[in-house]
Scaffold this motif. Structure first.
Motif, PDB file in Angstrom:
ATOM      1  N   PHE A  37       0.734  -1.135  -0.074  1.00 28.19           N
ATOM      2  CA  PHE A  37      -0.067  -0.241   0.027  1.00 28.19           C
ATOM      3  C   PHE A  37       1.043   1.181  -0.018  1.00 28.19           C
ATOM      4  O   PHE A  37       1.024   1.906   1.000  1.00 28.19           O
ATOM      5  N   PRO A  38       1.372   1.652  -0.997  1.00 27.34           N
ATOM      6  CA  PRO A  38       2.395   2.536  -1.163  1.00 27.34           C
ATOM      7  C   PRO A  38       1.684   4.058  -1.517  1.00 27.34           C
ATOM      8  O   PRO A  38       2.304   4.885  -2.324  1.00 27.34           O
TER       9      PRO A  38
ATOM     10  N   PHE B  28      -7.669   7.173   5.184  1.00 26.11           N
ATOM     11  CA  PHE B  28      -7.773   5.921   5.896  1.00 26.11           C
ATOM     12  C   PHE B  28      -7.254   4.903   5.275  1.00 26.11           C
ATOM     13  O   PHE B  28      -6.226   4.359   5.896  1.00 26.11           O
ATOM     14  N   GLY B  29      -7.824   4.459   4.062  1.00 27.30           N
ATOM     15  CA  GLY B  29      -7.328   3.054   3.458  1.00 27.30           C
ATOM     16  C   GLY B  29      -8.283   1.874   3.644  1.00 27.30           C
ATOM     17  O   GLY B  29      -8.004   0.925   4.262  1.00 27.30           O
ATOM     18  N   ILE B  30      -9.365   1.975   2.745  1.00 21.91           N
ATOM     19  CA  ILE B  30     -10.195   0.675   3.154  1.00 21.91           C
ATOM     20  C   ILE B  30      -9.588  -0.457   2.682  1.00 21.91           C
ATOM     21  O   ILE B  30      -9.818  -1.579   2.902  1.00 21.91           O
ATOM     22  N   ALA B  31      -8.824  -0.440   1.280  1.00 27.11           N
ATOM     23  CA  ALA B  31      -8.103  -1.773   0.936  1.00 27.11           C
ATOM     24  C   ALA B  31      -7.124  -2.212   1.918  1.00 27.11           C
ATOM     25  O   ALA B  31      -7.095  -3.486   2.157  1.00 27.11           O
TER      26      ALA B  31
ATOM     27  N   MET C 295      -6.026  -6.295   5.800  1.00 25.18           N
ATOM     28  CA  MET C 295      -5.813  -6.686   7.515  1.00 25.18           C
ATOM     29  C   MET C 295      -6.832  -7.713   7.984  1.00 25.18           C
ATOM     30  O   MET C 295      -6.338  -8.624   8.617  1.00 25.18           O
ATOM     31  N   VAL C 296      -7.969  -7.579   7.610  1.00 20.29           N
ATOM     32  CA  VAL C 296      -9.119  -8.328   7.943  1.00 20.29           C
ATOM     33  C   VAL C 296      -8.899  -9.882   7.411  1.00 20.29           C
ATOM     34  O   VAL C 296      -9.001 -10.924   8.116  1.00 20.29           O
ATOM     35  N   ALA C 297      -8.260 -10.067   6.365  1.00 22.45           N
ATOM     36  CA  ALA C 297      -7.774 -11.234   5.520  1.00 22.45           C
ATOM     37  C   ALA C 297      -6.380 -11.730   6.260  1.00 22.45           C
ATOM     38  O   ALA C 297      -6.170 -12.826   5.759  1.00 22.45           O
TER      39      ALA C 297
ATOM     40  N   GLY D 130      -0.603  10.108   6.238  1.00 26.99           N
ATOM     41  CA  GLY D 130      -2.039  10.513   6.556  1.00 26.99           C
ATOM     42  C   GLY D 130      -2.558   9.606   7.768  1.00 26.99           C
ATOM     43  O   GLY D 130      -2.018   9.205   8.890  1.00 26.99           O
ATOM     44  N   GLY D 131      -3.632   9.104   7.670  1.00 29.16           N
ATOM     45  CA  GLY D 131      -4.137   8.092   8.553  1.00 29.16           C
ATOM     46  C   GLY D 131      -3.727   6.621   8.772  1.00 29.16           C
ATOM     47  O   GLY D 131      -4.114   5.628   9.602  1.00 29.16           O
ATOM     48  N   ILE D 132      -2.993   6.362   7.739  1.00 29.43           N
ATOM     49  CA  ILE D 132      -2.624   5.137   7.631  1.00 29.43           C
ATOM     50  C   ILE D 132      -1.707   4.484   9.035  1.00 29.43           C
ATOM     51  O   ILE D 132      -2.065   3.208   9.578  1.00 29.43           O
TER      52      ILE D 132
END
Length: 184
Positions: free
Chosen positions: A85-86, A92-95, A100-102, A112-114
């Motif tokens: 995720f560059p 935020f970063g939904i992907a 992470m869920v996976a 940012g919010g990462i």
């Protein structure tokens, strides 16, 4: 993709914000050390053509798969070994949350919010547009399955903090209390 290959996944719209061009350059560097790396880019957007041309220029045609937009990316997350995720900037970063869920170990930019989403232990952090740093991180994750397992587990646990289920249950409880009070 052969079973022994290490699949690096990126999901997101093709836009300069998302840094797929940086990822392609880092991937080319990482493959000099780990020829078993494969990159899967998922999404559509205005920089997709430029990224395809860059992949060709870097000689990566056989190692990079461009997978257009998908309705359900879950099978892709399950098939991947590492998530990259560059982003140059990101609220935020939904992907990333989906990865992470996976339970995917991730390498992300510290922007940012990462850092609020992926904490230390759930992802490797690199600087924005730091191609060599990103390449080293890809090699590190591809070379250390124990680290990947630990990070994936930590990521899955961290992602649970963003589950809306408990909040919805609390709100339903408040409604139940109010309705019970009005009904009596």
């Amino acid at each position: 993709i052969a079973p022994q290959e290490v699949v690096v996944l990126n999901v997101g719209r093709f836009h300069s914000q998302k840094g797929q061009d940086v990822l392609l350059r880092a991937f080319a560097e990482a493959r000099r050390e780990r020829a078993d790396l494969r990159l899967v880019l998922v999404g559509e957007g205005n920089t997709q053509g430029a990224c395809r041309a860059l992949a060709e220029e870097l000689g990566l045609e056989a190692a990079v798969a461009f997978h257009g937009a998908v309705e359900d990316p879950v099978p892709l997350y399950r098939a991947a070994d590492v998530f990259a995720f560059p982003s140059r900037y990101e609220a935020f970063g939904i992907a990333l949350l989906e990865a992470m869920v996976a339970g995917l170990p991730a390498i992300v930019t510290k922007t940012g919010g990462i850092p609020e989403l992926a904490t230390d232990g759930s992802a490797l952090f690199v600087g924005v547009e730091q191609v060599t740093e990103l390449a080293r991180g890809l090699v590190r994750l591809a070379s250390d399955p124990v680290l990947c397992e630990t990070m994936g587990s930590t990521a899955r646990g961290r992602a649970a903090a963003f589950d809306v289920g408990p909040g919805v249950e609390r709100l339903e409880g408040v409604y139940d209390e109010v309705l019970a009070e009005w009904g009596s």
